[in-house]
Design an enzyme around this catalytic site. Structure first.
Site, PDB file in Angstrom:
ATOM      1  CG  ASP A 335     -56.478  53.011  79.743  1.00 23.12           C
ATOM      2  OD1 ASP A 335     -55.312  52.698  80.027  1.00 23.12           O
ATOM      3  OD2 ASP A 335     -57.190  53.687  80.495  1.00 23.12           O
ATOM      4  CE1 TYR A 423     -59.015  56.515  88.122  1.00 28.42           C
ATOM      5  CE2 TYR A 423     -56.653  56.551  87.714  1.00 28.42           C
ATOM      6  CZ  TYR A 423     -57.790  57.138  88.239  1.00 28.42           C
ATOM      7  OH  TYR A 423     -57.701  58.342  88.886  1.00 28.42           O
TER       8      TYR A 423
END
EC number: 1.4.3.-
Length: 671
Positions: A335, A423
Site C-alpha cells: 500500500d 480496505y
C-alpha cells in the site's frame, strides 16, 4: 519544528520553483498525456539525524529545511522516475538528485498510477469491451456503454505483470452500487497499458465465470452462439442492500440501540498539550507528521525530557491473496505504492474518534496541481482504557481490608486512517503514563472479493450468493529507531527456559521454574521473494542515512527488482553492539473471510501491533507521578465503618456531554 510537514505555502513554493526550471520541462499533472514530465509528489525530506541531534541537544544550527519531490520524466527517450531534494524552504532556490542505496534509476514502469492513467484506462476498457455489452446487460443488468445509474466499474490488481518492465493489469469488473467491491460481475480483464500512447493499449486475456478467453471477440462469439454459461446476477434491491450500512434486523434481547451509548468526556478539560506538531502528555513529548507516501511518523520521542526513540514510523502495509480467478491469484497489494499516507480522509467525530478529540487537517501535494486539504485527517484524544493501570485490594482476612489503591487506566491516542480503495486501516500510537508506547493498526473496510465459482472455495469462503471472500495475509512493517540513554545501543534477547533443580529445603523434591538468559544479536533466516521484510518478525540493523525506509512507493509496480531491497540492510554483517540501531518490526495476521465480514470487516480480532516497554529504565513505575490515583484506608480496622478516601483530583468529574449535533464535511479540495 524541524519535523513538521510542509505547509500549503511551502508545497506551492516547491511546485512553482520546479515548474520554473526550464531544464526539467515540467507540465501540469493533469495535462492530457502520459508522455510528459510532471511533478507527482512533494513532501518533507526529514533532516539527517546527526544534524537534527546537534540542533536539538547541543544548540547547533537549525538543519536546512528541504522537500522531497518525485518527478515523472515521461517526455524523453528513456523515461524514468527521479527524486529531488529541493530547498532551502520556505523559498527554494536549488535542487539536487536523491539517489537510492542501489544507485539505480527508477524505471518508468515502476511509477505509481495517476488519476490521468486511470481515466485513460477506463476509456480504453469501455472501448475494448463494447462487443460484450449484450452479455453484460443480460447477465448483470448493468453496462459500460452510455450508462447513467446502472453502470459497471472496475477494481485494479497489482503487481501489474509477472516481471520487471511490465505494466499489464487484471481488472475486476463490478456493478457500481453502494459497496461495489462486493459486487463482481464474473468478468476479469487483463489490459496491457505499458505504452505511453493509450491507442496502443490492448486487452490480452479475459476470464468469465471460471473460463479463460484469448480475446474479447472470442468471448462475445461464445455468448452469441449460446454456448456460454451465463452467471445471471439478481437485481440489487433499492434499500437494505447487503453491502450497505443501512440497519436491518433486530437484536433478540430487545435492548435499545436507538439511543446514544457511552461517551468519552473531559470534565475538567484536556490533559495534553499540542503546540504545532509537538505533543505533550504526562511524561511524554514527541513530534509527529503524516507522510503522503507512507503515513504516520514520530520523531524525538521523550519521556520526562529524556529521548527514548528518534523515530517510530509506519513503513509498509501489504496483503497477499490466494484465489482461483486470475485477479485473485495475482493480488499482492503493497500500500505504500498507493500513497497510503495521502489516503487520510476525514475522520468522523464520535465514530472514528471521540467527540472530545482534537482534529487536525493534513495537506498533500500528490498527483495534483497544488496542495489538497484533507480535513480532519488526524485526531488526538485521551482514552479511558476501561481497565485500571494498576490496582490492589489488600485483604485483612477478617472480612475487611487494610487498604485499596488503584490508578485509573488512561492513554493518549494519536490516530489517522488510510483508505486504500476497499480496505481501511486505522493507525494508532498510544502513550501510557507508565512509560509504555503501543503501535497498533486495525483493519476494516470491504474485503477484496472475487466472483464465486466452486473451484474458488479452496481459497476462501462463499460469503454471499455470487461472492467469494479470498484468503489473505496482512503484514505491516514499522521502523523503530530507539535511542535508549543515547544513540549507542545494543540488541539483546532474553530466552526463558524451564530449569529442574533439587529443592534446597526439602530433600528428594524437585523445583521447576523459569530462568532468563541473555544474548546479543540474532541469526536471520535466508532471503525469500519480495517483500523481503515479511520474512522477519524483527530485524535489527545499524542506522544509515541511505536506508531511511524498508520499502518505497515503487515496490508495488516493480516488486521483482525494487529500488529499495530490505535484504541488503541485513547483508552488511555489521556489528550491532554499542551502535545507533534500528529495529524493523513486522506484525500481521491471516484473514480467512467469512459471512460476518459483510458488509465490512470488523475491528475486533483484526488488530495487531507491538509495545515498547521500559525494562529497568526507571527506578520505579513512572506513573506514580499521576494524580489520578485513588487510595481508600479504613480508620477503624477491622470494622471498616469509617474510611479515609484520598484523591488528588476533584471529588466529582462534573458534566460529561457535548450538546453540539453531529456534523461532517468529507471533502478534500485543492487549496
Amino acid at each position: 519544528s524541524i519535523f513538521a510537514d510542509l505547509s500549503p505555502e511551502e508545497l506551492r513554493a516547491v511546485r512553482t520553483f520546479l515548474l520554473g526550471r526550464p531544464e526539467l520541462g515540467l507540465s501540469p499533472s493533469q495535462a492530457g498525456t502520459l508522455a510528459k514530465n510532471s511533478l507527482f509528489l512533494v513532501e518533507l525530506l526529514p533532516p539527517k539525524k546527526r544534524s537534527a541531534l546537534r540542533f536539538l541537544e547541543h544548540g547547533g544550527a537549525r538543519p536546512r529545511r528541504e522537500a522531497r519531490a518525485i518527478v515523472f520524466f515521461g517526455a524523453q527517450a528513456e523515461p524514468n522516475v527521479t527524486e529531488l531534494a529541493v530547498g532551502p524552504l520556505p523559498q527554494p532556490s536549488s535542487y539536487r538528485v536523491l539517489a537510492f542505496r542501489s544507485g539505480r534509476a527508477v524505471p518508468f514502469s515502476a511509477r505509481p498510477m495517476t488519476r490521468l492513467e486511470y481515466e485513460l484506462l477506463h476509456q480504453a476498457l469501455v472501448a475494448a469491451l463494447a462487443p460484450l455489452e449484450p452479455l453484460l446487460l443480460e447477465a448483470t443488468g448493468f453496462g459500460f456503454q452510455n450508462c447513467s445509474e446502472r453502470c459497471l466499474t472496475f477494481s485494479d490488481i497489482a503487481p501489474r505483470g509477472l516481471g520487471p518492465g511490465e505494466r499489464r493489469t487484471w481488472l475486476v469488473i463490478q456493478r457500481f452500487v453502494e459497496g461495489y467491491f462486493l459486487h463482481p460481475a464474473g468478468l476479469e480483464v487483463l489490459l496491457e497499458h505499458g505504452e505511453l500512447d493509450p491507442r496502443r493499449w490492448a486487452v490480452q486475456r479475459l476470464w468469465y465465470n471460471g473460463r479463460y478467453f484469448g480475446s474479447v471477440r472470442e468471448l462475445a462469439e461464445s455468448h452469441a452462439r449460446g454456448t456460454l454459461p451465463l452467471a445471471r446476477l439478481p437485481e440489487p434491491p433499492a434499500q437494505r442492500l447487503f453491502s450497505s450500512y443501512e440497519p436491518r434486523g433486530r437484536f433478540a434481547s430487545g435492548t435499545p440501540t436507538e439511543v446514544h451509548g457511552a461517551k468519552v468526556c473531559e470534565p475538567q478539560g484536556r490533559r495534553y498539550r499540542l503546540r504545532g506538531n509537538r505533543l505533550e502528555y504526562g511524561g511524554w513529548s514527541l513530534a509527529f507528521r503524516l507522510r503522503s507516501s507512507a503515513g504516520l511518523q514520530l520523531f524525538d520521542v521523550r519521556f520526562d525530557g529524556e529521548r527514548v526513540a528518534y523515530e517510530l514510523s509506519v513503513q509498509e502495509a501489504i496483503a497477499f491473496y490466494g484465489g482461483h480467478s486470475p485477479a485473485a491469484m495475482q493480488t499482492k497489494y503493497m500500500d505504500a505504492g498507493w500513497a497510503m499516507g495521502a489516503s487520510s480522509y476525514e475522520l468522523a467525530r464520535g465514530v472514528d474518534c471521540p467527540e472530545t478529540a482534537t482534529f487536525l487537517d493534513a495537506h498533500h501535494l500528490l498527483d495534483a496541481d497544488g496542495p489538497v486539504r484533507f480535513r480532519h485527517a488526524l485526531c488526538i484524544f485521551e482514552l479511558p482504557t476501561g481497565v485500571p493501570l494498576r490496582r490492589h485490594f489488600d485483604n485483612d482476612f477478617q472480612g475487611g481490608f487494610n487498604f485499596y489503591a488503584g490508578l485509573e487506566g488512561r492513554a493518549l491516542v494519536l490516530r489517522t486512517t488510510s483508505t486504500v480503495y476497499n480496505y481501511d486501516y486505522i493507525w494508532d500510537f498510544l502513550l501510557y503514563p507508565n512509560g509504555v508506547l503501543e503501535a497498533k493498526v486495525h483493519a476494516t473496510g470491504y474485503i477484496h472479493a472475487t466472483f464465486y465459482t466452486p473451484e474458488g472455495r479452496r481459497y476462501g469462503s462463499r460469503v454471499h450468493s455470487h461472492l467469494l471472500g479470498n484468503i489473505h495475509t496482512h503484514l505491516v512493517h514499522y521502523k523503530v529507531d530507539l535511542d535508549v540513554a543515547g544513540s549507542g545501543n545494543s540488541f539483546e534477547t532474553m530466552d526463558i527456559r524451564f530449569e529442574n533443580i533439587s529443592n534446597p529445603w526439602s530433600a528428594g523434591a524437585r523445583v521447576c521454574g523459569e530462568r532468563g538468559r541473555g544474548g546479543t544479536g540474532t541469526r536471520c533466516p535466508r532471503a525469500d521473494p519480495t517483500p523481503r521484510f515479511s520474512r522477519y518478525h524483527l530485524a535489527v540493523t545499524r542506522r544509515h542515512e541511505n536506508e531511511p525506509s524498508s520499502s518505497s512507493i515503487y515496490t508495488q509496480n516493480d516488486p521483482w527488482d525494487p529500488p529499495v531491497t530490505f535484504e541488503n540492510f541485513i547483508r552488511d554483517n555489521e556489528t550491532i553492539e554499542d551502535q545507533d540501531l534500528v529495529a524493523w518490526v513486522t506484525v500481521g495476521f491471516l484473514h480467512v473471510p467469512h459471512a460476518e465480514d459483510i458488509p465490512n470487516t470488523a475491528t475486533p480480532g483484526n488488530a495487531v501491533g507491538f509495545f515498547l516497554r521500559p525494562f529497568n529504565f526507571f527506578n520505579e513505575d513512572p506513573s506514580v507521578a499521576s494524580r489520578a490515583a485513588l487510595i481508600v484506608r479504613p480508620l477503624d480496622p477491622p470494622t471498616c465503618s469509617r474510611l479515609e478516601i484520598r484523591r488528588w483530583t476533584p471529588a466529582s468529574p462534573g458534566a460529561c456531554v457535548h450538546p453540539e449535533p453531529f456534523t461532517y464535511n468529507g471533502t478534500y479540495r485543492q487549496v
